[in-house]
Design an enzyme around this catalytic site. Structure first.
Site, PDB file in Angstrom:
ATOM      1  N   THR A  28      19.260  -7.367  46.621  1.00  0.00           N
ATOM      2  CA  THR A  28      20.727  -7.258  46.570  1.00  0.00           C
ATOM      3  C   THR A  28      21.308  -7.552  47.950  1.00  0.00           C
ATOM      4  O   THR A  28      20.696  -7.222  48.967  1.00  0.00           O
ATOM      5  CB  THR A  28      21.109  -5.834  46.120  1.00  0.00           C
ATOM      6  OG1 THR A  28      20.642  -5.655  44.778  1.00  0.00           O
ATOM      7  CG2 THR A  28      22.618  -5.613  46.157  1.00  0.00           C
ATOM      8  N   GLY A  84      16.833  -8.640  51.131  1.00  0.00           N
ATOM      9  CA  GLY A  84      17.365  -8.641  52.492  1.00  0.00           C
ATOM     10  C   GLY A  84      17.150  -7.298  53.159  1.00  0.00           C
ATOM     11  O   GLY A  84      16.498  -6.411  52.605  1.00  0.00           O
ATOM     12  N   ASP A  86      19.155  -4.562  56.387  1.00  0.00           N
ATOM     13  CA  ASP A  86      20.205  -4.371  57.386  1.00  0.00           C
ATOM     14  C   ASP A  86      19.618  -4.395  58.788  1.00  0.00           C
ATOM     15  O   ASP A  86      20.280  -4.821  59.731  1.00  0.00           O
ATOM     16  CB  ASP A  86      20.927  -3.050  57.120  1.00  0.00           C
ATOM     17  CG  ASP A  86      21.589  -3.067  55.746  1.00  0.00           C
ATOM     18  OD1 ASP A  86      22.440  -3.943  55.535  1.00  0.00           O
ATOM     19  OD2 ASP A  86      21.215  -2.260  54.886  1.00  0.00           O
ATOM     20  N   LYS A  96      17.659  -0.307  54.905  1.00  0.00           N
ATOM     21  CA  LYS A  96      18.323  -0.982  53.798  1.00  0.00           C
ATOM     22  C   LYS A  96      19.368  -0.046  53.201  1.00  0.00           C
ATOM     23  O   LYS A  96      19.371   1.140  53.484  1.00  0.00           O
ATOM     24  CB  LYS A  96      17.304  -1.383  52.716  1.00  0.00           C
ATOM     25  CG  LYS A  96      16.484  -2.590  53.140  1.00  0.00           C
ATOM     26  CD  LYS A  96      15.559  -3.104  52.037  1.00  0.00           C
ATOM     27  CE  LYS A  96      16.222  -3.413  50.759  1.00  0.00           C
ATOM     28  NZ  LYS A  96      17.327  -4.416  50.853  1.00  0.00           N
ATOM     29  N   GLY A  99      24.398  -2.320  51.237  1.00  0.00           N
ATOM     30  CA  GLY A  99      25.113  -2.703  50.008  1.00  0.00           C
ATOM     31  C   GLY A  99      25.071  -1.610  48.950  1.00  0.00           C
ATOM     32  O   GLY A  99      25.581  -1.790  47.845  1.00  0.00           O
ATOM     33  N   GLU A 105      16.388  -0.750  44.929  1.00  0.00           N
ATOM     34  CA  GLU A 105      15.621  -1.684  45.771  1.00  0.00           C
ATOM     35  C   GLU A 105      14.255  -1.089  46.111  1.00  0.00           C
ATOM     36  O   GLU A 105      13.239  -1.791  46.086  1.00  0.00           O
ATOM     37  CB  GLU A 105      16.396  -1.996  47.056  1.00  0.00           C
ATOM     38  CG  GLU A 105      17.613  -2.864  46.818  1.00  0.00           C
ATOM     39  CD  GLU A 105      18.492  -3.029  48.048  1.00  0.00           C
ATOM     40  OE1 GLU A 105      19.197  -4.037  48.117  1.00  0.00           O
ATOM     41  OE2 GLU A 105      18.493  -2.150  48.922  1.00  0.00           O
ATOM     42  N   LYS A 123      19.338  -9.382  62.419  1.00  0.00           N
ATOM     43  CA  LYS A 123      18.824  -8.147  61.804  1.00  0.00           C
ATOM     44  C   LYS A 123      17.577  -7.606  62.519  1.00  0.00           C
ATOM     45  O   LYS A 123      17.172  -6.477  62.292  1.00  0.00           O
ATOM     46  CB  LYS A 123      18.473  -8.403  60.329  1.00  0.00           C
ATOM     47  CG  LYS A 123      19.594  -8.989  59.490  1.00  0.00           C
ATOM     48  CD  LYS A 123      20.659  -7.970  59.232  1.00  0.00           C
ATOM     49  CE  LYS A 123      21.779  -8.459  58.341  1.00  0.00           C
ATOM     50  NZ  LYS A 123      21.418  -8.700  56.966  1.00  0.00           N
TER      51      LYS A 123
HETATM   52  C1  5RP Z   1      21.661  -3.623  49.880  1.00  0.00           C
HETATM   53  C2  5RP Z   1      20.744  -3.963  50.980  1.00  0.00           C
HETATM   54  C3  5RP Z   1      20.830  -5.337  51.547  1.00  0.00           C
HETATM   55  O1  5RP Z   1      19.607  -5.957  51.461  1.00  0.00           O
HETATM   56  C4  5RP Z   1      21.234  -5.231  52.974  1.00  0.00           C
HETATM   57  O2  5RP Z   1      22.461  -4.496  53.028  1.00  0.00           O
HETATM   58  C5  5RP Z   1      21.410  -6.591  53.628  1.00  0.00           C
HETATM   59  O3  5RP Z   1      22.530  -7.212  53.081  1.00  0.00           O
HETATM   60  P1  5RP Z   1      22.980  -8.650  53.552  1.00  0.00           P
HETATM   61  O4  5RP Z   1      21.936  -9.595  53.132  1.00  0.00           O
HETATM   62  O5  5RP Z   1      24.304  -8.836  52.821  1.00  0.00           O
HETATM   63  O6  5RP Z   1      23.191  -8.608  55.044  1.00  0.00           O
HETATM   64  O7  5RP Z   1      19.919  -3.201  51.407  1.00  0.00           O
HETATM   65  O8  5RP Z   1      21.514  -2.286  49.489  1.00  0.00           O
END
Ligand code: 5RP
Length: 230
Positions: A28, A84, A86, A96, A99, A105, A123
């Protein structure tokens, strides 16, 4: 390249790790969204892929692309999850949940034989914690749970502010009906110990520390795409 182009470059590089016939976990966020688009392209080309989405947002995207979906009840073991992050450090420990999808996840990644993280170079950090650590909490007893989370920080030699995540003036609600406490720690000390301490608090459903889960990171930066292995 823009940050979004870097995210896309990392996502496309992950395609070399999938092949027709695989069962995939779909992450996500804005980086994972590029990967899901690319999976959709493969499906259009005739690849046979069976996928589990990690959020309602990803489920909707995947459905729109005609990707065949399953659940962990029907398909409890997946070949690979691509998601992905953070933040990630040199040991491929992740934060993470930016989002809000951290619980699904983590369930999906832990049900996969392999997890690949895709990210732009911003990141990658020396020490986790600049990004506030998301902790998913049951709404019942929120204040009492927040106090215990704060005690877990003290016990693991961390310090920081805990804030309820808001959206449009209301508390943000996860796909699972819970809320998120974002914990601004600045620098996470004793990440393993902190992860265990948070997991042991009644009321904490899960936290955004993913430790020992990702075995490969694909990171796109100005100089190109690099991989990190654990
Ligand atoms: C969602 C997550 C995402 O993987 C994380 O926030 C990274 O998001 P992005 O690819 O938009 O930077 O953990 O819960």
């Amino acid at each position: 390249m823009t940050p979004d182009e870097l995210k896309k470059a990392a996502a496309l590089a992950a395609l070399t790790h999938i092949k027709s016939g695989m069962k995939l976990g779909l992450g996500t966020g804005s980086t994972a969204k590029h990967f899901v688009d690319a999976v959709g392209e493969k499906v259009k080309q005739g690849w046979d892929l069976l996928c589990v989405p990690t959020s309602e947002a990803t489920r909707k995207q995947a459905e729109g692309l005609g990707i065949k979906l399953t659940t962990l009840d029907e398909t409890p073991v997946l070949d690979l999850t691509v998601d992905g992050a953070d933040e990630l450090d040199g040991q491929l420990r992740l934060i993470k949940g930016g989002g809000g999808a951290l619980l699904r996840e983590k369930i999906v990644a832990s049900s996969s034989r392999k997890m690949i993280v895709i990210a732009d170079a911003s990141k990658k950090v020396e020490v986790l914690g600049k990004f506030p650590l998301p902790v998913e909490v049951v709404p019942f007893g929120l204040k009492a749970t927040a106090i215990k989370i704060d005690q877990a920080f003290t016990w693991t030699r961390n310090e920081g502010k805990v804030a309820l995540r808001m959206r449009d003036g209301k508390s943000f609600v996860t796909d699972n009906g819970n809320v998120i406490l974002d914990c601004a720690l600045g620098r996470i000390e004793n990440a393993d110990k902190l992860a265990a301490a948070l997991s042991s608090i009644p009321g904490v459903v899960d936290h955004g520390l993913f430790i020992g889960m990702a075995s490969l990171a694909i990171i796109a930066g100005a100089a190109g795409v690099e991989t990190l292995e654990r």
